[in-house]
Design a protein around this motif. Structure first.
Motif, PDB file in Angstrom:
ATOM      1  N   ALA A  29       0.848  -1.186   0.000  1.00  0.00           N
ATOM      2  CA  ALA A  29       0.000   0.000   0.000  1.00  0.00           C
ATOM      3  C   ALA A  29       0.881   1.233   0.000  1.00  0.00           C
ATOM      4  N   VAL A  30       0.423   2.259  -0.681  1.00  0.00           N
ATOM      5  CA  VAL A  30       1.095   3.554  -0.641  1.00  0.00           C
ATOM      6  C   VAL A  30       0.215   4.493   0.163  1.00  0.00           C
ATOM      7  N   CYS A  31       0.832   5.140   1.128  1.00  0.00           N
ATOM      8  CA  CYS A  31       0.151   6.135   1.945  1.00  0.00           C
ATOM      9  C   CYS A  31       0.745   7.489   1.567  1.00  0.00           C
ATOM     10  N   PRO A  32       0.102   8.211   0.645  1.00  0.00           N
ATOM     11  CA  PRO A  32       0.672   9.451   0.133  1.00  0.00           C
ATOM     12  C   PRO A  32       0.209  10.678   0.924  1.00  0.00           C
ATOM     13  N   GLY A  33       0.997  11.718   0.855  1.00  0.00           N
ATOM     14  CA  GLY A  33       0.612  12.986   1.462  1.00  0.00           C
ATOM     15  C   GLY A  33       1.757  13.962   1.368  1.00  0.00           C
ATOM     16  N   SER A  34       1.479  15.192   1.749  1.00  0.00           N
ATOM     17  CA  SER A  34       2.558  16.184   1.760  1.00  0.00           C
ATOM     18  C   SER A  34       3.338  16.113   3.064  1.00  0.00           C
ATOM     19  N   PHE A  35       2.706  15.661   4.141  1.00  0.00           N
ATOM     20  CA  PHE A  35       3.376  15.480   5.432  1.00  0.00           C
ATOM     21  C   PHE A  35       4.170  16.726   5.818  1.00  0.00           C
ATOM     22  N   ASP A  36       3.478  17.869   5.783  1.00  0.00           N
ATOM     23  CA  ASP A  36       4.123  19.166   6.047  1.00  0.00           C
ATOM     24  C   ASP A  36       3.537  19.825   7.286  1.00  0.00           C
ATOM     25  N   PRO A  37       3.858  19.311   8.471  1.00  0.00           N
ATOM     26  CA  PRO A  37       4.744  18.205   8.835  1.00  0.00           C
ATOM     27  C   PRO A  37       3.962  16.912   9.086  1.00  0.00           C
ATOM     28  N   ILE A  38       4.704  15.822   9.272  1.00  0.00           N
ATOM     29  CA  ILE A  38       4.094  14.570   9.696  1.00  0.00           C
ATOM     30  C   ILE A  38       3.567  14.767  11.115  1.00  0.00           C
ATOM     31  N   VAL A  79       4.374   1.936   1.819  1.00  0.00           N
ATOM     32  CA  VAL A  79       5.303   2.941   1.324  1.00  0.00           C
ATOM     33  C   VAL A  79       4.666   4.297   1.586  1.00  0.00           C
ATOM     34  N   VAL A  80       5.308   5.083   2.421  1.00  0.00           N
ATOM     35  CA  VAL A  80       4.828   6.436   2.687  1.00  0.00           C
ATOM     36  C   VAL A  80       5.420   7.318   1.596  1.00  0.00           C
ATOM     37  N   GLY A  81       4.548   7.875   0.779  1.00  0.00           N
ATOM     38  CA  GLY A  81       4.974   8.699  -0.352  1.00  0.00           C
ATOM     39  C   GLY A  81       4.852  10.174  -0.016  1.00  0.00           C
ATOM     40  N   VAL A  82       5.978  10.825   0.161  1.00  0.00           N
ATOM     41  CA  VAL A  82       5.997  12.251   0.486  1.00  0.00           C
ATOM     42  C   VAL A  82       5.954  13.031  -0.824  1.00  0.00           C
ATOM     43  N   ALA A  83       4.853  13.745  -1.011  1.00  0.00           N
ATOM     44  CA  ALA A  83       4.595  14.425  -2.278  1.00  0.00           C
ATOM     45  C   ALA A  83       4.610  15.937  -2.116  1.00  0.00           C
ATOM     46  N   THR A  84       4.726  16.601  -3.243  1.00  0.00           N
ATOM     47  CA  THR A  84       4.596  18.053  -3.286  1.00  0.00           C
ATOM     48  C   THR A  84       3.217  18.359  -3.810  1.00  0.00           C
ATOM     49  N   ASN A  85       2.469  19.143  -3.053  1.00  0.00           N
ATOM     50  CA  ASN A  85       1.123  19.536  -3.461  1.00  0.00           C
ATOM     51  C   ASN A  85       1.222  20.895  -4.139  1.00  0.00           C
ATOM     52  N   SER A  86       0.938  20.929  -5.440  1.00  0.00           N
ATOM     53  CA  SER A  86       1.071  22.182  -6.199  1.00  0.00           C
ATOM     54  C   SER A  86       0.106  23.258  -5.721  1.00  0.00           C
ATOM     55  N   GLY A  87      -0.927  22.862  -4.994  1.00  0.00           N
ATOM     56  CA  GLY A  87      -1.898  23.815  -4.489  1.00  0.00           C
ATOM     57  C   GLY A  87      -1.553  24.389  -3.125  1.00  0.00           C
ATOM     58  N   LYS A  88      -0.439  23.957  -2.564  1.00  0.00           N
ATOM     59  CA  LYS A  88      -0.040  24.415  -1.236  1.00  0.00           C
ATOM     60  C   LYS A  88       1.377  24.956  -1.275  1.00  0.00           C
ATOM     61  N   SER A  89       1.655  25.883  -0.379  1.00  0.00           N
ATOM     62  CA  SER A  89       3.010  26.386  -0.191  1.00  0.00           C
ATOM     63  C   SER A  89       3.575  25.692   1.039  1.00  0.00           C
ATOM     64  N   ALA A  90       4.560  24.848   0.853  1.00  0.00           N
ATOM     65  CA  ALA A  90       5.104  24.041   1.954  1.00  0.00           C
ATOM     66  C   ALA A  90       5.956  24.878   2.904  1.00  0.00           C
ATOM     67  N   GLY A 144       6.500  12.817  -9.111  1.00  0.00           N
ATOM     68  CA  GLY A 144       5.567  13.221 -10.167  1.00  0.00           C
ATOM     69  C   GLY A 144       4.164  12.779  -9.823  1.00  0.00           C
ATOM     70  N   LEU A 145       3.484  12.188 -10.787  1.00  0.00           N
ATOM     71  CA  LEU A 145       2.124  11.700 -10.571  1.00  0.00           C
ATOM     72  C   LEU A 145       2.114  10.530  -9.589  1.00  0.00           C
ATOM     73  N   LEU A 146       1.155  10.545  -8.692  1.00  0.00           N
ATOM     74  CA  LEU A 146       1.008   9.424  -7.766  1.00  0.00           C
ATOM     75  C   LEU A 146       0.761   8.134  -8.535  1.00  0.00           C
ATOM     76  N   ALA A 147       0.005   8.197  -9.623  1.00  0.00           N
ATOM     77  CA  ALA A 147      -0.278   6.988 -10.414  1.00  0.00           C
ATOM     78  C   ALA A 147       1.013   6.327 -10.890  1.00  0.00           C
ATOM     79  N   ASP A 148       1.977   7.113 -11.314  1.00  0.00           N
ATOM     80  CA  ASP A 148       3.268   6.555 -11.735  1.00  0.00           C
ATOM     81  C   ASP A 148       4.014   5.950 -10.549  1.00  0.00           C
TER      82      ASP A 148
END
Length: 162
Positions: free
Chosen positions: A4-13, A32-43, A71-75
């Protein structure tokens, strides 16, 4: 093996994130914890800091690893051989926000999303609230894993010019 992938920006965890990952691990062989960049948020924290803080916070959990989503979560799902996406829900607003993303990930990657209802004792904890409390000098130590509060306070001080 189920992954399983648990995605998020985790800003902060937060402790809420840790709770969801721990419970996801009980359902899947690997998370797998996927740390992503959310283009709609300023980290507040840069992605490398978020990855390191998540690795430290989750270090005691066997079968859990933390990776950057570039990149894309799907990828990312395909590359990691994921069978599912796991997302935590604190309430109806979270479901409303997560449903379109779940449908898009199923469309793009053929992967279903599993929603884990958050622990009610942690339902008030959101990364955005943690940052707001820290910006105004409030205590966030009991909302985040050890070491995270110091990183947030340091980042808030940099952003505010202190």
């Amino acid at each position: 093996m189920t992954i399983a992938v648990c995605p998020g920006s985790f800003d902060p965890i937060t402790l809420g994130h840790v709770d969801v990952v721990r419970r996801a691990r009980s359902m899947f062989d690997e998370v797998v914890v996927g740390v992503a960049t959310n283009s709609g948020k300023s980290a507040l924290l840069d992605v490398d800091a978020r990855v390191e803080l998540a690795r430290t916070a989750l270090a005691g959990l066997d079968g859990v690893r933390v990776e950057r989503v570039a990149g894309l979560l799907a990828d990312f799902l395909r590359v990691n051989g994921a069978n599912a996406v796991v997302k935590g829900l604190r309430g109806g607003a979270d479901f409303d926000a997560e449903l379109p993303m779940a449908l898009m990930n199923r469309h793009l990657a053929g992967v279903e999303t599993v929603f884990v209802v958050g622990d009610p004792a942690l339902a008030h904890i959101a990364s955005s609230l943690v940052k707001d409390v820290a910006r105004y000098g409030g205590d966030i130590d009991d909302l985040v894993p050890p070491g995270v509060a110091d990183a947030v306070r340091a980042a808030v001080g940099r952003k505010d010019g202190r």
